[in-house]
Each structure stands twice: as C-alpha cells, then as structure tokens.
Design an enzyme around this catalytic site. Structure first.
Site, PDB file in Angstrom:
ATOM      1  N   ARG A   1       0.876  -1.184   0.000  1.00 16.95           N
ATOM      2  CA  ARG A   1       0.000   0.000   0.000  1.00 16.95           C
ATOM      3  C   ARG A   1       0.901   1.217   0.000  1.00 16.95           C
ATOM      4  NH1 ARG A   1      -5.359   1.508   3.421  1.00 16.95           N
ATOM      5  NH2 ARG A   1      -6.135   0.072   1.864  1.00 16.95           N
TER       6      ARG A   1
ATOM      7  N   HIS B   1      -7.192   0.946  -6.680  1.00 18.05           N
ATOM      8  CA  HIS B   1      -7.475   0.081  -5.525  1.00 18.05           C
ATOM      9  C   HIS B   1      -8.116  -1.202  -6.084  1.00 18.05           C
ATOM     10  CE1 HIS B   1      -7.848  -1.086  -1.495  1.00 18.05           C
ATOM     11  NE2 HIS B   1      -8.668  -0.165  -1.006  1.00 18.05           N
TER      12      HIS B   1
ATOM     13  N   GLN C   1     -10.059  -3.738  -3.795  1.00 16.93           N
ATOM     14  CA  GLN C   1     -11.361  -3.213  -3.382  1.00 16.93           C
ATOM     15  C   GLN C   1     -12.380  -3.461  -4.497  1.00 16.93           C
ATOM     16  OE1 GLN C   1     -12.212  -1.384  -0.323  1.00 16.93           O
ATOM     17  NE2 GLN C   1     -14.188  -2.003  -1.136  1.00 16.93           N
TER      18      GLN C   1
ATOM     19  N   ASP D   1     -17.586   7.366  -1.939  1.00 14.34           N
ATOM     20  CA  ASP D   1     -16.338   7.243  -1.182  1.00 14.34           C
ATOM     21  C   ASP D   1     -16.015   8.628  -0.625  1.00 14.34           C
ATOM     22  OD1 ASP D   1     -13.928   6.325  -0.138  1.00 14.34           O
ATOM     23  OD2 ASP D   1     -12.849   6.408  -2.044  1.00 14.34           O
TER      24      ASP D   1
ATOM     25  N   CYS E   1     -16.676   1.959   0.363  1.00 16.51           N
ATOM     26  CA  CYS E   1     -15.539   1.082   0.647  1.00 16.51           C
ATOM     27  C   CYS E   1     -15.045   1.231   2.080  1.00 16.51           C
ATOM     28  CB  CYS E   1     -14.409   1.353  -0.335  1.00 16.51           C
ATOM     29  SG  CYS E   1     -13.859   3.063  -0.313  1.00 16.51           S
TER      30      CYS E   1
ATOM     31  N   ARG F   1     -13.692  -8.360   1.078  1.00 19.76           N
ATOM     32  CA  ARG F   1     -12.265  -8.119   0.847  1.00 19.76           C
ATOM     33  C   ARG F   1     -11.492  -9.410   1.102  1.00 19.76           C
ATOM     34  NH1 ARG F   1     -10.235  -3.020   1.127  1.00 19.76           N
ATOM     35  NH2 ARG F   1      -8.412  -4.085   0.258  1.00 19.76           N
TER      36      ARG F   1
HETATM   37  N1   CP Z   1     -11.357   0.179   2.053  1.00 26.39           N
HETATM   38  C1   CP Z   1     -10.101   0.089   2.560  1.00 26.39           C
HETATM   39  O1   CP Z   1      -9.119  -0.039   1.802  1.00 26.39           O
HETATM   40  O2   CP Z   1     -10.028   0.140   3.906  1.00 26.39           O
HETATM   41  P1   CP Z   1      -8.680   0.267   4.766  1.00 26.39           P
HETATM   42  O3   CP Z   1      -8.068   1.602   4.411  1.00 26.39           O
HETATM   43  O4   CP Z   1      -9.100   0.172   6.194  1.00 26.39           O
HETATM   44  O5   CP Z   1      -7.760  -0.856   4.367  1.00 26.39           O
END
Ligand code: CP
Length: 303
Positions: A101, A128, A131, A222, A262, A290
């Site tokens: 990430r 992402h 997601q 979002d 999300c 997820r």
């Molecule tokens: N939706 C998502 O990626 O959540 P986090 O940032 O908690 O991983």
C-alpha cells in the site's frame, strides 16, 4: 514467471470472473482453508493506515497456509529511506509475495519490476484493484452485475478508477457523477469503455448526481478527501456540496437499490448515517468480501 496485480487491467475480464467464481465457492464452504501458500511468506509493506486491507490480507495468507509479515508506515520508508528498486529486490529475496500500500503508483511499478516475486496493489493513489474485486463480488451477491446500473457519486479517485473498469467488464452500466475538476480522468474512462465494449456494459460521466442516480441498481460513494489530501479538505467540502448520498438521493434509485461505500466513511460528509446504517446498505458485506476476493486472488496467483 511471477504475475503481479498492480492494476485491475492486469487481470482480463475472464480472469476476474475466475477469481470471483472461486471467491464465491470458497465463501460458501464451512472450512475455507487450503494450501496454495503453504511454506510461503507474504510481506505486507504499508505506507498508509489500514483496517480492512491489512486484516483481510493477513487472514487470506493464513487461510492459504502461508505466513504474513506486516511492516507499518514508518518502518520501510519506500522511496524515501530506500528506493523502490532496493526495497523490492531485497524483499524478493526473503519473501514469496509482496502486498504493498503506497501513495505513488510508480513506487509499486518500480518495486514489482525489481522484486522477482508477485506484487499485489493494496491501494495506491491511482488504483485500488482489490477493493474493486470485493465490490464486484458484493454486487454479484446482491442482484447481479450484467445489465444493471452502478452509479458512483463523488471524487474521481483510485476507488472508482478500479471499480469502473472491473464493473464495466462485468457488463454493468457505470455512471460516475462528480463536480467540475474532480471527474474521473479521460484515460480511465476510455479503459472502462474498452472493457464495457466486450461485455455490453457502458460507462458515462455526469455532473448532476440526481440524474446519475435515477433508476440505478447500486449507489456507491467514497470519501471526498482521501489519505494524503488532508490539506485540500476545506476546498473539497465546498466543491462536493450537493453530492452527499442521503435518503433524498437514494430515493431516486431503483426500489431496493444497494448502497455501497468502501469505508472508512466521513459520516455526514459524502454519506449520511441514515443511509450508511440503513437497510439498503451493504457496506459490511463489502468489507467481508475483501477477505474472500483477496484469498481467491492469492490462491489463483499461486494455484
Ligand atoms: N477500504 C479500505 O481499503 O479500507 P482500509 O483503508 O481500512 O484498508
């Protein structure tokens, strides 16, 4: 040859279908464990905080028989303390899989090119993809994808970029409603349209959220201010006035439409408590998926 998933476009429409079929099959089982990662180690390098992504990936690796190691934002200094190439080259000598990430998508691309092992994008500022896999899985479970309309209301960000490509590839009619200056970029719209062309889906941009939501089967939003954009928060709050997903807007959608987010949500900004906690909300299914989507993706990569 190692296969990385840095973008939704690293998976063909058929491959996304295979992964999601596998996810649904595994989710239905009482024992979801298997051995695709037996004896293997996954390194999670995270430059931003996370609840869902970290926990679901760690559990997925464990369920597949592997071991997960987590490195938190201050620990690696990807692109600051060390170059992405050096981090990737070293991590690839220790581990069989890297889940990363980061902020800049180029960090992922450079790390992956140097690592020699599969790298999975656990969120960048550009995409992402995991997601999006979970989201499409959730839509499949709540009424199906092909021929149905998904309206995203909000910032043309990483989440909708991946989602539009994945959902259009499943034959959905994707509508994206954003204020001027925050639209999904033309190249991503073109990529989604290319996927849609092969699946009888479509993608279109709107400025009016009411028009975009009219008759939709799924309403998605979002946060207006993503991680790393905090200095723009005040300006964004003003720009997105009128784009809140509230009961009035959801009433424009089809009867029983699903509401998606999300998470994490900025309650009272892009979505109201009433809608997020209401009967049409499927956000907890999204969060759970997820795990199932990512477990299926990793099993597919190493199967
Ligand atoms: N939706 C998502 O990626 O959540 P986090 O940032 O908690 O991983």
């Amino acid at each position: 040859m190692s296969r990385s998933v840095l973008s939704v476009n690293d998976l063909s429409r058929a491959e996304i279908g295979e992964v999601l079929d596998r996810a649904l099959e595994t989710k239905r089982r009482s024992d979801r464990r298997s051995s695709e990662l037996a004896g293997k180690t996954a390194l999670l390098i995270f430059q931003k905080p996370s609840l869902r992504t970290r926990v679901s990936f760690e559990l997925a690796v464990t369920n597949l028989g592997g071991q997960a190691l987590y490195l938190s934002p201050p620990e690696v200094g990807l692109g600051e303390r060390e170059s992405p190439e050096d981090v990737g080259g070293v991590a690839g000598r220790y581990c069989d899989l890297i889940i990363c990430r980061t902020f800049d998508q180029s960090n992922l691309d450079r790390l992956a090119a140097a690592s020699g092992v599969p790298v999975v994008n656990a969120l960048s500022d550009w995409e992402h993809p995991c997601q999006a896999l979970a989201d499409v899985l959730t839509i499949r479970e709540h009424g199906g994808t092909s021929g149905r309309t998904l309206t995203y209301v909000g910032d043309g960000n990483n989440v909708v970029r991946s989602l539009a490509i994945a959902a259009a590839g499943e034959g959905m009619h994707v509508r994206v409603a954003s204020p001027s200056g925050y639209e999904l970029d033309e190249a991503s719209v073109a990529e989604a349209a290319e996927r849609a062309a092969g699946s009888e889906g479509s993608v279109s941009l709107f400025s009016d959220p009411v028009e975009a939501v009219d008759g939709a089967d799924v309403v998605y939003t979002d946060t207006w201010t993503s991680m790393g954009q905090e200095v723009e928060a005040k300006q964004r709050l003003e720009a997105f006035t009128g784009y809140q997903v509230d009961a009035r807007l959801v009433a424009q959608a089809s009867r029983g439409a699903s509401v998606m987010h999300c998470l994490p949500a900025h309650r009272g900004e892009e979505i109201t408590d009433e809608v997020l906690d209401g009967p049409q909300s499927v956000v907890l299914d999204q969060a759970e998926n997820r795990l199932h989507a990512q477990q299926a993706l990793l099993a597919w990569l190493f199967g």
